[in-house]
Write an enzyme that holds these catalytic residues in place. Structure first.
Site, PDB file in Angstrom:
ATOM      1  N   GLY A  11       0.823  -1.216   0.000  1.00 17.74           N
ATOM      2  CA  GLY A  11       0.000   0.000   0.000  1.00 17.74           C
ATOM      3  C   GLY A  11       0.851   1.257   0.000  1.00 17.74           C
ATOM      4  CD  GLN A  15      -3.299  10.846   4.731  1.00 23.88           C
ATOM      5  OE1 GLN A  15      -4.175  10.048   5.065  1.00 23.88           O
ATOM      6  NE2 GLN A  15      -3.182  12.039   5.272  1.00 23.88           N
ATOM      7  CG  ASP A  37      -0.503   0.769  -3.877  1.00 22.63           C
ATOM      8  OD1 ASP A  37      -1.574   0.496  -4.455  1.00 22.63           O
ATOM      9  OD2 ASP A  37      -0.453   1.441  -2.842  1.00 22.63           O
ATOM     10  CB  ILE A  38      -3.344  -3.057  -5.814  1.00 24.04           C
ATOM     11  CG1 ILE A  38      -4.016  -4.092  -6.685  1.00 24.04           C
ATOM     12  CG2 ILE A  38      -4.216  -1.830  -5.597  1.00 24.04           C
ATOM     13  CD1 ILE A  38      -5.271  -4.685  -6.083  1.00 24.04           C
ATOM     14  NE  ARG A  39      -3.213   4.019  -5.175  1.00 22.12           N
ATOM     15  CZ  ARG A  39      -3.124   5.281  -4.753  1.00 22.12           C
ATOM     16  NH1 ARG A  39      -2.917   6.255  -5.595  1.00 22.12           N
ATOM     17  NH2 ARG A  39      -3.251   5.566  -3.475  1.00 22.12           N
ATOM     18  CE1 TYR A 145      -9.346   1.372   8.439  1.00 27.69           C
ATOM     19  CE2 TYR A 145     -10.114   2.768  10.211  1.00 27.69           C
ATOM     20  CZ  TYR A 145      -9.102   2.348   9.377  1.00 27.69           C
ATOM     21  OH  TYR A 145      -7.861   2.917   9.474  1.00 27.69           O
TER      22      TYR A 145
HETATM   23  N1  LIG Z   1      -4.678   7.896   6.983  1.00 27.38           N
HETATM   24  C1  LIG Z   1      -5.166   7.851   8.214  1.00 27.38           C
HETATM   25  O1  LIG Z   1      -5.646   8.861   8.746  1.00 27.38           O
HETATM   26  C2  LIG Z   1      -5.103   6.559   8.988  1.00 27.38           C
HETATM   27  C3  LIG Z   1      -5.518   6.572  10.332  1.00 27.38           C
HETATM   28  C4  LIG Z   1      -5.478   5.378  11.041  1.00 27.38           C
HETATM   29  C5  LIG Z   1      -4.997   4.221  10.452  1.00 27.38           C
HETATM   30  N2  LIG Z   1      -4.590   4.235   9.156  1.00 27.38           N
HETATM   31  C6  LIG Z   1      -4.133   2.975   8.571  1.00 27.38           C
HETATM   32  O2  LIG Z   1      -2.891   3.149   7.919  1.00 27.38           O
HETATM   33  C7  LIG Z   1      -2.820   2.283   6.763  1.00 27.38           C
HETATM   34  C8  LIG Z   1      -2.510   3.117   5.523  1.00 27.38           C
HETATM   35  O3  LIG Z   1      -3.485   4.133   5.418  1.00 27.38           O
HETATM   36  P1  LIG Z   1      -3.448   5.243   4.259  1.00 27.38           P
HETATM   37  O4  LIG Z   1      -4.133   6.435   4.806  1.00 27.38           O
HETATM   38  O5  LIG Z   1      -2.112   5.349   3.684  1.00 27.38           O
HETATM   39  O6  LIG Z   1      -4.447   4.562   3.230  1.00 27.38           O
HETATM   40  P2  LIG Z   1      -4.632   4.906   1.659  1.00 27.38           P
HETATM   41  O7  LIG Z   1      -6.024   4.517   1.294  1.00 27.38           O
HETATM   42  O8  LIG Z   1      -4.173   6.279   1.376  1.00 27.38           O
HETATM   43  O9  LIG Z   1      -3.610   3.887   0.990  1.00 27.38           O
HETATM   44  C9  LIG Z   1      -3.845   2.497   0.956  1.00 27.38           C
HETATM   45  C10 LIG Z   1      -3.104   1.941  -0.239  1.00 27.38           C
HETATM   46  O10 LIG Z   1      -3.369   0.533  -0.284  1.00 27.38           O
HETATM   47  C11 LIG Z   1      -3.465   0.180  -1.657  1.00 27.38           C
HETATM   48  N3  LIG Z   1      -4.198  -1.083  -1.786  1.00 27.38           N
HETATM   49  C12 LIG Z   1      -5.533  -1.292  -1.718  1.00 27.38           C
HETATM   50  N4  LIG Z   1      -5.793  -2.588  -1.939  1.00 27.38           N
HETATM   51  C13 LIG Z   1      -4.619  -3.219  -2.134  1.00 27.38           C
HETATM   52  C14 LIG Z   1      -4.237  -4.563  -2.413  1.00 27.38           C
HETATM   53  N5  LIG Z   1      -5.149  -5.534  -2.537  1.00 27.38           N
HETATM   54  N6  LIG Z   1      -2.927  -4.856  -2.541  1.00 27.38           N
HETATM   55  C15 LIG Z   1      -1.987  -3.878  -2.437  1.00 27.38           C
HETATM   56  N7  LIG Z   1      -2.282  -2.589  -2.192  1.00 27.38           N
HETATM   57  C16 LIG Z   1      -3.587  -2.259  -2.043  1.00 27.38           C
HETATM   58  C17 LIG Z   1      -4.179   1.347  -2.311  1.00 27.38           C
HETATM   59  O11 LIG Z   1      -3.947   1.390  -3.704  1.00 27.38           O
HETATM   60  C18 LIG Z   1      -3.570   2.538  -1.564  1.00 27.38           C
HETATM   61  O12 LIG Z   1      -2.468   3.078  -2.265  1.00 27.38           O
HETATM   62  C19 LIG Z   1      -4.148   1.545   6.722  1.00 27.38           C
HETATM   63  O13 LIG Z   1      -4.023   0.314   7.390  1.00 27.38           O
HETATM   64  C20 LIG Z   1      -5.070   2.449   7.506  1.00 27.38           C
HETATM   65  O14 LIG Z   1      -6.119   1.720   8.079  1.00 27.38           O
HETATM   66  C21 LIG Z   1      -4.646   5.378   8.405  1.00 27.38           C
END
Ligand SMILES: NC(=O)c1ccc[n+]([C@@H]2O[C@H](COP(=O)([O-])OP(=O)(O)OC[C@H]3O[C@@H](n4cnc5c(N)ncnc54)[C@H](O)[C@@H]3O)[C@@H](O)[C@H]2O)c1
Length: 325
Positions: A11, A15, A37-39, A145
């Site tokens: 991933g 963000q 990443d998947i994308r 979630y």
């Molecule tokens: N951003 C926040 O505020 C926040 C807060 C608490 C926890 N988190 C946790 O942190 C982690 C990352 O969050 P983020 O904000 O970067 O999320 P995001 O949605 O910005 O990024 C997630 C990434 O995962 C990739 N993804 C989705 N499915 C996939 C797959 N099957 N295989 C590979 N990649 C895949 C997406 O393309 C994306 O780039 C997550 O576990 C989220 O729950 C984030």
């Protein structure tokens, strides 16, 4: 000198991944950090080191990458976030749980040194205290979630206790950053507001003005992650996930600080479904255990964070370009 590590990040285009990959590459070396990443790769993660397209649900592909590159550490960030998860609960559960189990299993069988997996304040629900929510408050979440994060925390602890896997975790609050778009969470407003403030001097907020939520500025979140992973194992008593606090504020309070810099900034409020999710979460977090055990301390308050966000939002365009991988 940092230990020799071969790190795989899932991933990585999201963000957190966008910024964590850069920080890991600075610390451990460009070639030591494999972003996946998947994308298609974003410029940020692919220009400065190895990038592979990986669907982390594909267990065989994950094993192959881990063994080909002799991976020692995984930072597993791929997930569906809170607001997006509610649109398709079974998909969110499937991705969040199955991907974590794939990572834990590969780490167990290939004897990896460490795994990092983020949890969230979404583990708490209406039964947890709103103010200074303690480390061991009731975790009865109202979103799929949150359910997936509670279950994930238990799995991490299980793999630690049963197999000795060194898996570490933080319950991130809402994260604020400027390098990549927010990924579909309930706290995304605190990212979007800066783009809108700089470009239009106006923000239409999907939460009510007095909705207080725990937040953290990305440089603090990245530093916390590196510090937790660096801490001696004997300092780590929590193998579910650590509470972590940064700044708690309401949309109205954030708007007031932005107005100090952009005097004609205006905001209005029209709550949508995310309001209900926000109301089920604590408004502030007690992170004493992280502070006492591995020395956590946030550096940014709301003023410092806002000043830095506005500085970078003015100068940088959010990177949404994709390259062919
Ligand atoms: N951003 C926040 O505020 C926040 C807060 C608490 C926890 N988190 C946790 O942190 C982690 C990352 O969050 P983020 O904000 O970067 O999320 P995001 O949605 O910005 O990024 C997630 C990434 O995962 C990739 N993804 C989705 N499915 C996939 C797959 N099957 N295989 C590979 N990649 C895949 C997406 O393309 C994306 O780039 C997550 O576990 C989220 O729950 C984030």
């Amino acid at each position: 000198m940092a230990d020799k590590q071969m790190i795989l990040v899932t991933g990585a285009c999201g963000q957190i991944g966008t910024e964590l990959v850069s920080a890991l590459r600075v610390k451990y070396g460009t070639q030591q950090v494999i972003a996946t990443d998947i994308r298609d790769a974003t410029v940020d993660v692919s220009l400065h080191g190895p990038y592979y397209r990986l669907d982390v649900m594909d267990k065989d592909a994950l094993y192959k990458l881990v063994s080909q590159h002799q991976v020692t550490h995984i930072y597993h960030l791929a997930a569906v976030l809170s607001a997006t998860g509610e649109k398709s609960p079974l998909t969110a559960w499937d991705l969040n749980m199955r991907s974590l189990l794939n990572v834990l299993e590969v780490a167990r069988t290939e004897k990896l040194k460490q795994v990092f997996w983020p949890s969230s304040i979404a583990v708490f629900g209406a039964k947890a205290p709103k103010e200074s929510c303690p480390q061991y408050a009731l975790t009865v979440p109202s979103t799929v979630y949150g359910i997936s994060k509670v279950a994930g925390e238990q799995w991490c602890q299980y793999y630690h206790e049963q197999y000795g896997l060194d898996v570490r975790s933080i319950r991130y609050p809402g994260l604020i950053s400027y390098s990549a778009k927010a990924g579909g969470g309930t706290t995304d407003y605190a990212v979007d507001i800066f783009q809108q403030a700089v470009n239009n001097s106006y923000y239409h907020c999907y939460l009510l003005e007095n909705t207080r939520l725990p937040m953290l500025y990305m440089p603090d979140a990245v530093r916390a992650t590196l510090e937790l992973m660096d801490a001696p194992a004997e300092k780590i008593s929590v193998r579910t996930s650590y509470n972590l606090a940064g700044i708690s504020f309401t949309p109205q309070e954030l708007a007031a600080v932005i107005t100090d810099y952009i005097p004609d900034f205006r905001i209005d409020y029209q709550p949508d479904k995310r309001q209900q999710i926000a109301e089920s979460w604590p408004s502030s977090i007690d992170d004493r255990q992280a502070r006492e055990e591995w020395g956590w301390k946030p550096a940014f308050d709301i003023k410092a964070m806002t000043a830095d966000m506005l500085l970078h939002t003015e100068r940088e365009v959010i990177s949404t370009d994709c390259l062919e991988s």
